[in-house]
Write a protein that holds these residues in place. Structure first.
Motif, PDB file in Angstrom:
ATOM      1  N   LEU A 357     -14.351  -7.878  16.337  1.00  0.00           N
ATOM      2  CA  LEU A 357     -13.668  -8.344  15.132  1.00  0.00           C
ATOM      3  C   LEU A 357     -12.681  -7.294  14.638  1.00  0.00           C
ATOM      4  N   SER A 358     -13.093  -6.034  14.619  1.00  0.00           N
ATOM      5  CA  SER A 358     -12.190  -4.959  14.191  1.00  0.00           C
ATOM      6  C   SER A 358     -10.996  -4.853  15.128  1.00  0.00           C
ATOM      7  N   ALA A 359     -11.246  -5.000  16.431  1.00  0.00           N
ATOM      8  CA  ALA A 359     -10.159  -4.916  17.400  1.00  0.00           C
ATOM      9  C   ALA A 359      -9.147  -6.036  17.194  1.00  0.00           C
ATOM     10  N   MET A 360      -9.634  -7.262  16.967  1.00  0.00           N
ATOM     11  CA  MET A 360      -8.733  -8.379  16.759  1.00  0.00           C
ATOM     12  C   MET A 360      -7.957  -8.219  15.455  1.00  0.00           C
ATOM     13  N   CYS A 361      -8.634  -7.786  14.406  1.00  0.00           N
ATOM     14  CA  CYS A 361      -7.951  -7.599  13.120  1.00  0.00           C
ATOM     15  C   CYS A 361      -6.886  -6.515  13.221  1.00  0.00           C
ATOM     16  N   ALA A 362      -7.144  -5.492  14.024  1.00  0.00           N
ATOM     17  CA  ALA A 362      -6.137  -4.448  14.227  1.00  0.00           C
ATOM     18  C   ALA A 362      -4.894  -5.026  14.899  1.00  0.00           C
ATOM     19  N   SER A 363      -5.091  -5.903  15.864  1.00  0.00           N
ATOM     20  CA  SER A 363      -3.929  -6.513  16.530  1.00  0.00           C
ATOM     21  C   SER A 363      -3.172  -7.435  15.584  1.00  0.00           C
ATOM     22  N   PHE A 364      -3.899  -8.126  14.699  1.00  0.00           N
ATOM     23  CA  PHE A 364      -3.228  -8.965  13.700  1.00  0.00           C
ATOM     24  C   PHE A 364      -2.411  -8.098  12.747  1.00  0.00           C
ATOM     25  N   ALA A 365      -2.998  -6.976  12.324  1.00  0.00           N
ATOM     26  CA  ALA A 365      -2.298  -6.078  11.404  1.00  0.00           C
ATOM     27  C   ALA A 365      -1.033  -5.514  12.046  1.00  0.00           C
ATOM     28  N   LEU A 366      -1.097  -5.227  13.352  1.00  0.00           N
ATOM     29  CA  LEU A 366       0.086  -4.727  14.048  1.00  0.00           C
ATOM     30  C   LEU A 366       1.209  -5.764  14.020  1.00  0.00           C
ATOM     31  N   ALA A 367       0.866  -7.029  14.305  1.00  0.00           N
ATOM     32  CA  ALA A 367       1.876  -8.087  14.249  1.00  0.00           C
ATOM     33  C   ALA A 367       2.468  -8.205  12.849  1.00  0.00           C
ATOM     34  N   ALA A 368       1.615  -8.123  11.845  1.00  0.00           N
ATOM     35  CA  ALA A 368       2.095  -8.230  10.467  1.00  0.00           C
ATOM     36  C   ALA A 368       2.980  -7.043  10.093  1.00  0.00           C
ATOM     37  N   LEU A 369       2.617  -5.844  10.558  1.00  0.00           N
ATOM     38  CA  LEU A 369       3.439  -4.671  10.275  1.00  0.00           C
ATOM     39  C   LEU A 369       4.823  -4.805  10.905  1.00  0.00           C
ATOM     40  N   CYS A 370       4.872  -5.378  12.105  1.00  0.00           N
ATOM     41  CA  CYS A 370       6.143  -5.512  12.814  1.00  0.00           C
ATOM     42  C   CYS A 370       7.031  -6.615  12.245  1.00  0.00           C
ATOM     43  N   MET A 371       6.445  -7.583  11.549  1.00  0.00           N
ATOM     44  CA  MET A 371       7.220  -8.728  11.097  1.00  0.00           C
ATOM     45  C   MET A 371       7.303  -8.869   9.584  1.00  0.00           C
ATOM     46  N   VAL A 372       6.353  -8.314   8.865  1.00  0.00           N
ATOM     47  CA  VAL A 372       6.228  -8.617   7.441  1.00  0.00           C
ATOM     48  C   VAL A 372       6.374  -7.389   6.554  1.00  0.00           C
ATOM     49  N   PHE A 373       5.847  -6.260   6.978  1.00  0.00           N
ATOM     50  CA  PHE A 373       5.648  -5.132   6.059  1.00  0.00           C
ATOM     51  C   PHE A 373       6.953  -4.567   5.500  1.00  0.00           C
ATOM     52  N   VAL A 374       7.927  -4.263   6.366  1.00  0.00           N
ATOM     53  CA  VAL A 374       9.131  -3.589   5.893  1.00  0.00           C
ATOM     54  C   VAL A 374       9.932  -4.444   4.906  1.00  0.00           C
ATOM     55  N   PRO A 375      10.175  -5.728   5.183  1.00  0.00           N
ATOM     56  CA  PRO A 375      10.887  -6.525   4.175  1.00  0.00           C
ATOM     57  C   PRO A 375      10.162  -6.597   2.839  1.00  0.00           C
ATOM     58  N   THR A 376       8.842  -6.731   2.869  1.00  0.00           N
ATOM     59  CA  THR A 376       8.116  -6.793   1.597  1.00  0.00           C
ATOM     60  C   THR A 376       8.108  -5.432   0.907  1.00  0.00           C
ATOM     61  N   LEU A 377       8.148  -4.358   1.670  1.00  0.00           N
ATOM     62  CA  LEU A 377       8.274  -3.022   1.082  1.00  0.00           C
ATOM     63  C   LEU A 377       9.560  -2.935   0.259  1.00  0.00           C
ATOM     64  N   LEU A 378      10.647  -3.453   0.804  1.00  0.00           N
ATOM     65  CA  LEU A 378      11.934  -3.426   0.103  1.00  0.00           C
ATOM     66  C   LEU A 378      11.921  -4.360  -1.106  1.00  0.00           C
ATOM     67  N   LEU A 379      11.295  -5.524  -0.952  1.00  0.00           N
ATOM     68  CA  LEU A 379      11.213  -6.451  -2.084  1.00  0.00           C
ATOM     69  C   LEU A 379      10.355  -5.872  -3.200  1.00  0.00           C
ATOM     70  N   GLY A 380       9.256  -5.225  -2.834  1.00  0.00           N
ATOM     71  CA  GLY A 380       8.412  -4.603  -3.852  1.00  0.00           C
ATOM     72  C   GLY A 380       9.134  -3.492  -4.580  1.00  0.00           C
ATOM     73  N   ALA A 381       9.987  -2.770  -3.871  1.00  0.00           N
ATOM     74  CA  ALA A 381      10.742  -1.686  -4.506  1.00  0.00           C
ATOM     75  C   ALA A 381      11.764  -2.206  -5.500  1.00  0.00           C
ATOM     76  N   ALA A 382      12.147  -3.472  -5.379  1.00  0.00           N
ATOM     77  CA  ALA A 382      13.133  -4.036  -6.297  1.00  0.00           C
ATOM     78  C   ALA A 382      12.545  -4.348  -7.672  1.00  0.00           C
ATOM     79  N   LEU A 383      11.227  -4.526  -7.761  1.00  0.00           N
ATOM     80  CA  LEU A 383      10.629  -4.920  -9.040  1.00  0.00           C
ATOM     81  C   LEU A 383      10.845  -3.892 -10.144  1.00  0.00           C
ATOM     82  N   PRO A 384      10.571  -2.604  -9.930  1.00  0.00           N
ATOM     83  CA  PRO A 384      10.797  -1.652 -11.019  1.00  0.00           C
ATOM     84  C   PRO A 384      12.234  -1.665 -11.531  1.00  0.00           C
ATOM     85  N   PHE A 385      13.200  -1.884 -10.629  1.00  0.00           N
ATOM     86  CA  PHE A 385      14.591  -1.960 -11.080  1.00  0.00           C
ATOM     87  C   PHE A 385      14.826  -3.216 -11.915  1.00  0.00           C
TER      88      PHE A 385
END
Length: 852
Positions: A357-385
């Protein structure tokens, strides 16, 4: 921050529970789920807008916050109790009152969300930051609230629902609300006591007062003898430094659009990432947690510097435009490398932890990091502004609430427009391109209209927008389809991206055994290979053959490849044939499969675009047979078609003596889960039996009345030419061969399930079970085959019983050969298969495995 962490955790737990329970009430259709989610978001927006204004007029905002947490706790727990019991009432009202029924269901889930939406602006008002600290304070509070949401998302899927069930999870979230409310009241009491003490000291001043004494006075207390009102603490330069009303409104409008873009990304990512993850709930929880992590990290990183940035408009525009470009480029650059990285990471985590289960979740997290994390990082940074540009320190609660409300309202619009209009019309990749270009436009407007823009932003945002437009033009619209084929192998026959997800038909196999498979969201669901043809036809025809009374009507839940529904066409006496399927793209894919007798265009089949549970709730029609072939029980949102609550509903729609036939795969869950699935079935049906329909598949057959295996009736029904031909094609050449699939009756099932907990709507444990162990299937099959008894035949002579026994022996030997293959014993497999082929050389099912 600690209070909002607890509040965010409780809120996401509730939202997971509400959405899960809404599927029981309004169905799993995308429109129904989106309506429910929109009701939650609407409640959040209304709460932010309304309660933010209330906070500005409150002299004790912490006490108001405590009241919001208490109200949330009471209403949320009550709603989780009411929702699952409202499905029948909602179905009745929907037929009679139409939209009014929908409005009522929206109120049930949206009302408590109002109180949740007010927590952030009320807490920001309680802090009372000056104009120079609004961005920092608001960003940190938002980050803490989002961190709690991450914890709540993961806790709900990995801990609470598996251990406590739905209702128990609601009580656990209520404990967090209660703790936050109590803590807020204690802090408020401490502040009040400190203020009273200070007033007492100042009423009896010491003979001398030093400058250092004044500097050490508590915050909010005047050194001149009277308490200061929060409004008195506002920076005196606020009116000079704060953006104009027009600029603030522009910031709110742009951030609302940004909220729509962000939620639109969420809709697109849920489809784009599917083929890199599983359909398990834990996979989607990992992806959602990654999405929230990006928002939290972006807000937390920027909040410490936001109030010192000289060009907030330029920073806001650059962040929004960059998020769109990165989101598009990540899809454009996807390739086999991600599958390879996932495999390497799975292996490394499995070796380190021993947990699949941990191994599979790690692979899911990798996919999410490659496709989701960076854009949401930038969107989250826009809120304080957005907070810095849109919030006036004289009206902190009101303006912070408006920012939250605007962003949430934009999110509702983005979700609806993306899911219902853009994806069906343009497809996933083109929709992402539209959203990315729109993000660039938002950045351009901020760059051109924002006051005090600097050269870097004025040049950078247009360049980003032009690059985004170029990437949108160059990225192929069939990018995800080509990735699917590359990963799964074969030739693409059909592909459609609809509201419910991407549906593909891929032709695979060798030259002599070509077949087609149905992929939904990148995951294989079924096909038209010999193995699939066999169990699907038996899923429909076997119960009709053994039914005590003459069958006149049948319902198939789940169209799939159309083979089960098409098998009903081979039965000449049926008057009503109904197939319920909630995904229109699946229905469009049906003609691409062989063996379904053209059921999608046959007027004798009534196709209803509705999920199975809603079909039984909305229609009072009764059936002689209800046969279920949904996705595997471990898939997200499917377990409620395997629960004892659902079986009671299905039993209420049976004609006297009617049957329910449930597909039960063996390789998609561990043995303890299989035992629970069987327990939930036998708890409802007093007359139940288990049949083997294929190597990896079994079928549960249940009835509220005794099932009689009258041999003469079975022979007569089997002898119908169209029925005999349909079964002979899949290796069932005689009534004896049909009955050889019998395993055991209710007594055997009771013994096997023993003390296993049943699957219920409140305890959907299968959906959150641990990952399937690699060597699990052979043991499950062996244990079930060990339960085998002789079928309870009526009117059978010795010759027929001997024929059934002989057919059963051959089938058992075939299964033994398959188990030998799983163990890697090729010699034993060869010997057993040669014996099988000597006994039944013309059987197309055995020949398919033997390669002849």
């Amino acid at each position: 921050m600690l209070l909002l962490f607890a509040s965010g955790a409780a809120s996401l737990i509730y939202q997971v529970l509400w959405i899960k329970q809404l599927t029981l009430v309004v169905g799993v259709e995308v429109q129904a789920i989106t309506t429910g989610v929109s009701a939650i978001f609407a409640g959040l927006a209304l709460g932010g807008w309304l309660l933010g204004r209330v906070a500005d007029r409150s002299s004790r905002p912490l006490r108001l916050y405590a009241g919001l947490e208490a109200a949330t706790m009471l209403l949320a727990i009550a709603s989780t109790f009411v929702l699952p019991r409202a499905a029948g009432t909602f179905a009745l009202w929907q037929d009679q009152a139409g939209l009014a029924a929908w409005a009522l269901s929206c109120v049930v889930v949206g009302l408590q969300a109002v109180f949740i939406g007010g927590t952030l602006p009320v807490m920001l008002r309680a802090l009372g930051p000056t104009v120079r600290d609004i961005g920092r304070s608001g960003g940190l509070l938002y980050a803490a609230n989002t961190a709690g949401a991450i914890a709540g998302t993961l806790a709900a899927s990995f801990v609470l629902i598996p251990l406590l069930g739905v209702q128990g999870s609601a009580f656990a979230a209520g404990v967090l609300n209660a703790g936050a409310a109590l803590t807020a009241m204690l802090v408020e009491r401490g502040r009040s006591a400190q203020a009273r003490l200070s007033q007492t000291v100042e009423a009896h001043p010491a003979p001398t007062t030093s400058t250092s004494d004044a500097l050490c006075a508590p915050s909010g207390v005047s050194t001149h003898g009277e308490a200061s009102h929060p409004a008195d603490l506002i920076d005196t330069t606020a009116s000079a430094t704060h953006a104009s009303i027009g600029s603030a409104r522009l910031a709110l409008a742009l951030y609302a659009i940004a909220g729509g873009i962000a939620l639109g990304y969420g809709v697109v990512w849920s489809q784009a990432i599917a083929q890199f993850v599983s359909t398990r709930s834990v996979a989607f929880s990992v992806v959602l947690a990654t999405y929230l992590c990006g928002l939290m990290a972006g807000s937390a990183l920027v909040s410490r510097r936001v109030d010192r940035v000289r060009d907030p408009w330029g920073a806001f525009g650059l962040l929004i435009a960059s998020a769109g470009l990165v989101a598009l480029l990540e899809i454009a650059c996807l390739g086999d490398w991600l599958f390879q990285w996932q495999g390497q990471l799975r292996g490394a985590v499995l070796a380190a932890t021993g947990s699949l289960l941990s191994a599979m979740c790690a692979s899911f997290a990798l996919a999410a990091l490659c496709m989701v994390f960076v854009p949401t990082l930038l969107l989250g940074a826009a809120l304080p502004f957005a907070l810095r540009l849109g919030v006036d320190s004289r009206h902190i609660g009101r303006d912070a609430g408006i920012v939250v409300a605007a962003n949430t309202a934009g999110g509702i619009a983005g979700t609806v427009l993306t899911g219902f209009m853009l994806v069906p019309a343009l497809g996933v990749v083109n929709t992402l391109a539209v959203l990315a270009v729109l993000a660039g436009v938002v950045g351009l407007v901020a760059a051109l209209r924002g006051p005090g823009m600097r050269r870097f932003a004025c040049l950078g945002v247009p360049v980003l927008t032009v690059v985004t437009l170029g990437a949108a033009i160059l990225t192929p619209a069939d990018r995800l389809a080509t990735l699917l084929v590359a990963a799964r192998g074969g030739n693409l026959v059909f592909y459609e991206e609809s509201q419910g997800g991407a549906v593909a038909v891929v032709e695979q196999g060798t030259r002599n055994t070509r077949f087609r498979r149905l992929y939904i969201q990148g995951v294989s669901n079924s096909g038209d290979a010999m193995t699939s043809l066999r169990y699907m036809r038996l899923q429909a025809l076997l119960p009709l053959i053994i039914l005590r009374d003459t069958p006149h009507s049948a319902l198939v839940i789940g169209a799939g490849t159309g083979i089960t529904g098409g098998a009903l066409l081979s039965w000449p006496g049926l008057e009503h044939r109904v197939v319920a399927e909630w995904m229109s793209a699946v229905v469009c894919a049906v003609p691409r499969f062989k063996g379904n007798y053209g059921m999608s265009t046959d007027s004798r089949i009534e196709m209803r675009l509705r999920d199975g549970r809603r079909e039984l709730l909305r229609s009072a029609q009764h059936y002689d047979l209800i046969t279920l072939e949904p996705p595997p029980p471990s898939a997200a949102g499917v377990v409620n078609l395997y629960s004892s609550d659902f079986y009671r509903l299905a039993a209420s729609r049976l004609e006297a003596g009617g049957m329910v036939a449930q597909w039960l795969p063996l390789s998609t869950q561990n043995e303890e889960d299989t035992r629970s699935l069987i327990r939930s079935f036998v708890e409802v049906f007093p007359y139940a039996s288990l049949w083997t329909t294929e190597l990896h598949e079994t079928m549960l057959v249940g009835s509220m009345r005794p099932i009689e295996f009258d041999v003469q009736r079975i022979r007569a029904r089997f002898a119908q030419p169209s029925v005999a031909a349909a079964l002979e094609e899949v290796g069932i050449a005689s009534p004896a061969a049909l009955l050889a699939g019998w395993i055991t009756d209710r007594a055997g099932l009771e013994y096997y399930a023993a003390d296993a907990p049943p699957v219920t709507d409140d305890r959907p444990r299968i959906e959150y079970a641990t990952w399937v162990r690699g060597n699990e299937f052979p043991g499950v099959l062996s244990h079930l085959l060990a339960l085998r008894t002789e079928p309870p035949l009526s009117g059978a002579d010795d010759a027929f019983r001997a024929e059934v026994a002989a057919q059963g022996t051959t089938l058992q030997r075939f299964y033994q050969a398959s188990l030998d293959a799983y163990r890697g014993d090729r010699e034993a497999w060869r010997e057993n298969m040669e014996s099988v082929m000597r006994d039944d050389p013309g059987n197309p099912y055995y020949r398919w495995f033997d390669g002849r």
